[in-house]
Scaffold this active site. Sequence first.
Site, PDB file in Angstrom:
ATOM      1  NE  ARG A  12      18.420  -6.433  -2.231  1.00 39.13           N
ATOM      2  CZ  ARG A  12      19.441  -7.090  -1.627  1.00 39.13           C
ATOM      3  NH1 ARG A  12      20.160  -8.025  -2.049  1.00 39.13           N
ATOM      4  NH2 ARG A  12      19.834  -6.457  -0.297  1.00 39.13           N
ATOM      5  CB  THR A  77      14.419   1.461   5.505  1.00 35.80           C
ATOM      6  OG1 THR A  77      14.957   0.167   5.078  1.00 35.80           O
ATOM      7  CG2 THR A  77      13.228   2.079   4.468  1.00 35.80           C
ATOM      8  CG  HIS A 132      10.941  -7.317   3.246  1.00 38.18           C
ATOM      9  ND1 HIS A 132      10.111  -7.102   4.331  1.00 38.18           N
ATOM     10  CD2 HIS A 132      10.750  -6.384   2.359  1.00 38.18           C
ATOM     11  CE1 HIS A 132       9.368  -5.855   3.935  1.00 38.18           C
ATOM     12  NE2 HIS A 132       9.763  -5.469   2.623  1.00 38.18           N
ATOM     13  CE  LYS A 136      13.578  -4.602   5.012  1.00 38.78           C
ATOM     14  NZ  LYS A 136      14.168  -3.563   4.265  1.00 38.78           N
TER      15      LYS A 136
HETATM   16  P1  NAD Z   1      21.361  -3.246  -1.446  1.00 38.86           P
HETATM   17  O1  NAD Z   1      22.113  -3.958  -0.471  1.00 38.86           O
HETATM   18  O2  NAD Z   1      20.999  -4.336  -2.513  1.00 38.86           O
HETATM   19  O3  NAD Z   1      21.838  -2.084  -2.070  1.00 38.86           O
HETATM   20  C1  NAD Z   1      22.551  -1.207  -1.317  1.00 38.86           C
HETATM   21  C2  NAD Z   1      23.659  -0.471  -2.191  1.00 38.86           C
HETATM   22  O4  NAD Z   1      24.139   0.833  -1.417  1.00 38.86           O
HETATM   23  C3  NAD Z   1      24.941  -1.399  -2.262  1.00 38.86           C
HETATM   24  O5  NAD Z   1      25.407  -1.437  -3.579  1.00 38.86           O
HETATM   25  C4  NAD Z   1      25.992  -0.634  -1.456  1.00 38.86           C
HETATM   26  O6  NAD Z   1      27.201  -1.023  -1.881  1.00 38.86           O
HETATM   27  C5  NAD Z   1      25.526   0.741  -1.402  1.00 38.86           C
HETATM   28  N1  NAD Z   1      26.132   1.676  -0.455  1.00 38.86           N
HETATM   29  C6  NAD Z   1      26.391   1.466   0.911  1.00 38.86           C
HETATM   30  N2  NAD Z   1      27.134   2.476   1.448  1.00 38.86           N
HETATM   31  C7  NAD Z   1      27.018   3.425   0.584  1.00 38.86           C
HETATM   32  C8  NAD Z   1      27.515   4.745   0.743  1.00 38.86           C
HETATM   33  N3  NAD Z   1      28.114   5.123   1.592  1.00 38.86           N
HETATM   34  N4  NAD Z   1      27.258   5.659  -0.796  1.00 38.86           N
HETATM   35  C9  NAD Z   1      26.852   5.048  -1.622  1.00 38.86           C
HETATM   36  N5  NAD Z   1      26.560   3.479  -1.820  1.00 38.86           N
HETATM   37  C10 NAD Z   1      26.509   2.874  -0.753  1.00 38.86           C
HETATM   38  O7  NAD Z   1      19.810  -2.881  -0.817  1.00 38.86           O
HETATM   39  P2  NAD Z   1      18.547  -2.617  -1.526  1.00 38.86           P
HETATM   40  O8  NAD Z   1      17.744  -3.974  -1.631  1.00 38.86           O
HETATM   41  O9  NAD Z   1      18.922  -1.989  -3.031  1.00 38.86           O
HETATM   42  O10 NAD Z   1      17.877  -1.717  -0.641  1.00 38.86           O
HETATM   43  C11 NAD Z   1      18.599  -0.318  -0.348  1.00 38.86           C
HETATM   44  C12 NAD Z   1      17.762   0.551   0.864  1.00 38.86           C
HETATM   45  O11 NAD Z   1      16.439   0.742   0.367  1.00 38.86           O
HETATM   46  C13 NAD Z   1      17.607  -0.136   1.962  1.00 38.86           C
HETATM   47  O12 NAD Z   1      17.698   0.393   3.270  1.00 38.86           O
HETATM   48  C14 NAD Z   1      16.302  -0.883   1.755  1.00 38.86           C
HETATM   49  O13 NAD Z   1      15.504  -1.259   2.942  1.00 38.86           O
HETATM   50  C15 NAD Z   1      15.474   0.295   1.012  1.00 38.86           C
HETATM   51  N6  NAD Z   1      14.237   0.206   0.261  1.00 38.86           N
HETATM   52  C16 NAD Z   1      13.407   0.904   0.468  1.00 38.86           C
HETATM   53  C17 NAD Z   1      12.292   0.880  -0.478  1.00 38.86           C
HETATM   54  C18 NAD Z   1      11.166   2.074  -0.395  1.00 38.86           C
HETATM   55  O14 NAD Z   1      10.196   2.136  -1.136  1.00 38.86           O
HETATM   56  N7  NAD Z   1      11.615   3.080   0.526  1.00 38.86           N
HETATM   57  C19 NAD Z   1      11.990  -0.121  -1.313  1.00 38.86           C
HETATM   58  C20 NAD Z   1      12.789  -1.155  -1.191  1.00 38.86           C
HETATM   59  C21 NAD Z   1      14.187  -0.855  -0.516  1.00 38.86           C
END
Ligand code: NAD
Length: 244
Positions: A12, A77, A132, A136
Amino acid sequence: MTRVIITGAKGRMGQALISCAKNFRDLKIVAAIDRDDDLGAVISKTDVVIDFSSHDATPAITGLCVKNKKAIVIGTTGHSDAEKTAILKLKTKIPMVWASNFSTGVNTLFWLTRKAVEILGADFDLEIVEMHHRLKKDAPSGTAKSLAEILAAVRNQQLEKIARHGRVGIVGERTAAEIGIHSIRGGDVVGDHTVIFANIGERLELTHKASSRDTFANGALRAALWVVNQKPGLYDMQDVLGLK
Ligand code: NAD
């Protein structure tokens, strides 16, 4: 032109980053990496890696950045203590922005939360509620943890000793020191955080609601442009926004 690689590109946040990057003239995405791709094979093409993958992937991704002398922006995170330690060991080697939340509004909430607890003093009970979307994976959110850390730091307390994650059963009366942290999951909520300061006769609530992931994506892209001009070290979004 700042060259960027995104890890977690199919997720996402990865998709929001790719879409928002089109509006940044000085920035170019040179590779979009997900679970089955080889970051090591393309990392030489970039100036900075933006990581929004999975908590267990961040240490190795950061290690590759160090090996290739590339900056990193970490948005992922939910890291375990061991994962955090592994990442922090590398903080003197490359410029690193690590933030639980990249939105300007939430970073303002961090600032206001610190100010509010300083002003209100020890009599107010502190509780944090976050909500959320149903997909999540980690709880509480990284942002809720950051808010709790701010509250604990102002009160000179160690968070792990006073954090109260939800309540069930005969838990007894609330202690003055504890900080309640509560996670709600459901639907497609992008991210809501409320900090409650409750006393006898009055209650203050500070709330931030994110309705689009673009707010995090734009902040992380701004951090990428900023971090490539910094010395090695650990920075957060407050540094990027000049709020310190
Ligand atoms: P998501 O599950 O939609 O996407 C995560 C992606 O990472 C997936 O496509 C997955 O296949 C990929 N992935 C997993 N292992 C991997 C690896 N070893 N190498 C490369 N890619 C890999 O999750 P999301 O909603 O996009 O969120 C991702 C992270 O960001 C979460 O930890 C979330 O809590 C965090 N987040 C942080 C903020 C911020 O502002 N810091 C905001 C939103 C989300």
